[in-house]
Design an enzyme around this catalytic site. Sequence first.
Site, mmCIF file in Angstrom:
data_model
loop_
_atom_site.group_PDB
_atom_site.id
_atom_site.type_symbol
_atom_site.label_atom_id
_atom_site.label_comp_id
_atom_site.label_asym_id
_atom_site.label_seq_id
_atom_site.Cartn_x
_atom_site.Cartn_y
_atom_site.Cartn_z
ATOM 1 N N ASP A 69 0.784 -0.855 0.106
ATOM 2 C CA ASP A 69 -0.398 -0.137 -0.025
ATOM 3 C C ASP A 69 1.202 0.958 -0.151
ATOM 4 O O ASP A 69 1.491 1.443 0.557
ATOM 5 C CB ASP A 69 -0.801 -0.127 1.089
ATOM 6 C CG ASP A 69 -1.844 1.091 1.116
ATOM 7 O OD1 ASP A 69 -2.283 1.244 -0.141
ATOM 8 O OD2 ASP A 69 -1.474 1.973 1.948
ATOM 9 N N THR A 102 -2.913 5.016 -4.096
ATOM 10 C CA THR A 102 -1.871 5.947 -3.706
ATOM 11 C C THR A 102 -0.147 6.094 -3.530
ATOM 12 O O THR A 102 0.248 6.316 -4.136
ATOM 13 C CB THR A 102 -2.003 5.583 -2.431
ATOM 14 O OG1 THR A 102 -1.739 4.214 -2.129
ATOM 15 C CG2 THR A 102 -2.855 5.963 -1.513
ATOM 16 N N THR A 103 -0.604 4.590 -4.634
ATOM 17 C CA THR A 103 0.736 4.078 -5.205
ATOM 18 C C THR A 103 0.942 4.759 -6.800
ATOM 19 O O THR A 103 1.796 5.062 -7.504
ATOM 20 C CB THR A 103 0.426 1.774 -5.826
ATOM 21 O OG1 THR A 103 1.494 2.110 -4.041
ATOM 22 C CG2 THR A 103 2.235 1.876 -6.292
ATOM 23 N N ASP A 413 -9.011 0.292 1.755
ATOM 24 C CA ASP A 413 -9.593 0.762 0.194
ATOM 25 C C ASP A 413 -10.748 -0.001 -0.501
ATOM 26 O O ASP A 413 -11.080 1.013 -1.329
ATOM 27 C CB ASP A 413 -8.301 0.086 -0.708
ATOM 28 C CG ASP A 413 -6.880 0.366 0.078
ATOM 29 O OD1 ASP A 413 -7.164 1.295 1.090
ATOM 30 O OD2 ASP A 413 -5.575 -0.501 -0.258
#
Length: 549
Positions: A69, A102-103, A413
């Site tokens: 994550d 987020t990545t 998520d």
Amino acid sequence: MSLAFDEYGRPFIIIREQEKQSRVKGIEAVKSNIQAAKAVSRVLRTSLGPKGMDKLLQGPDGDIVITNDGATILEQMEVEHQVGKLLVELSKSQDHEIGDGTTGVTVLAGSLLEQAESLLDRGIHPLRIAEGYEMACKIATAELERISTRFDFGTGTKEDLEPLIKTCMTTLSSKIVGRYKRPLAEMCVEAVLTVADLERKDVNLDLIKLDGKVGGRLEDSRLVQGVILDKDMSHPQMPKELHDVKIAILTCPFEPPKPKTKHKVATSSHPKSQVDIDTVEKFEALRGAEKAYFTDMVRACKASGATLVVCQWGFDDEANHLLMHEGLPAVRWVGGVEIELLALATGARIVPRFQELDASKLGSAALVKEVSFGTTRDRMLLVEGCPGSRAVTLFVRGGNKMVLEETKRSLHDALCVARNLVRDNRVVYGGGAAEMACSLAVEAAAERVGGVEQYAMRAFADALDVIPLSLAENSGLAPIASLTEVKTRQLTEGDPHLGIDCNDLGTNDMRAQNVFETLAGKRQQLQLATQVCKMILKIDDVIKPNEYA
């Protein structure tokens, strides 16, 4: 450093701080900042996609975190550079607003800055690059709106919910729980729709509790229509299973007030300051008063009709014995967050004083059951069958603590993705398909733009290709060949649903592979990455203390 005097003749020292500061100006400052951002972005690039690798992070006290994550990785990393910290905040913003991607947003920002670096070497001013990026971002966002697909789940039938489930499965496919993604996605969608307000298109994720216990298998995870308390009955002889329960929630202590014995010696002004028990009769009188106090509290609970008492505070053995003797099960030391969730789920009112307790303040539940796990002494209470429940719990099992924590992050998520679909029920297709469609749209628009900005727009289009390139590279495919083939097919066939076949299923059609992403998440990625790149490109003077001066 020099010595000076004020108007009263007192000496003071003037320190020239400029000598203790390092300073980088102009293009060198911009390039230095870009290098720092690229270093942070490259760390996350290998974690992108369903075949992305995990990172093992060791904290300062030796604790281990294994995750892919992006927000968690950047939060655990000790980033010292100021621009590196900007990317950490970028990832946090994406996680707070969208919950997923987020990545991708960090990798995209690093790619945009890498392309900007080559434009700087060609003599293009940073502000012209930032303006071109802004123009390209608007075109890419409009293209996302054009290729998006809308679906309706207002009827709540299984067919209507399928796109929600498949979108959550796309999120879970890149996590450690990918082998069990279908049941987990179904649980996440059911949990979100249970607490969602579909008229207002809003979801309060605070009503969904993520809890878990080490042990068991991932398949043992379940959705509880109610609340799970990490507690057990206060007395071992109390019943372990209750049906049609009336619950009283107390925030007042189940104990008598403590006598104040600070003053040991009586005086003429305070003749009753001393508490001195020197005979058996006085002790029996004190004990009888305490017992009467306990008895009145228990009777107040019984008189209200409660069949289970949940107390925020503890109570001693005598109160516990009286509760058991009166046939009134009780739970003690329940935290404030759990108290609030329990009140929302059961419809109970939180009671601060025994005098206010009556039947109208009680909540109800169909079943309260104490569950034990294996041969350990771990026990939890399940409160199920709550009327009009507005609180649910996702109860997770895992082989060890690291698996359990990563599963919770993955489910968070997926819950955020389902919430975003309730807010905006439009999806785009994953596998890099949306990025390639936006890249083609920006390249076509750049031909119609005069001035230096067209170079920045082409650089923006090239930067978007980093997502499909990384997906192909992490999947063991030839990255450039895979990207070129799919992008050419998108251009010739006009199909924006073609992406990278990361799972090696023999088709590039992301509709056939059921790879969905939320439009809101993808749009937020583009906008946040562009804003951060503009901010970094406008920094031309970096002043910081020089620790070696």
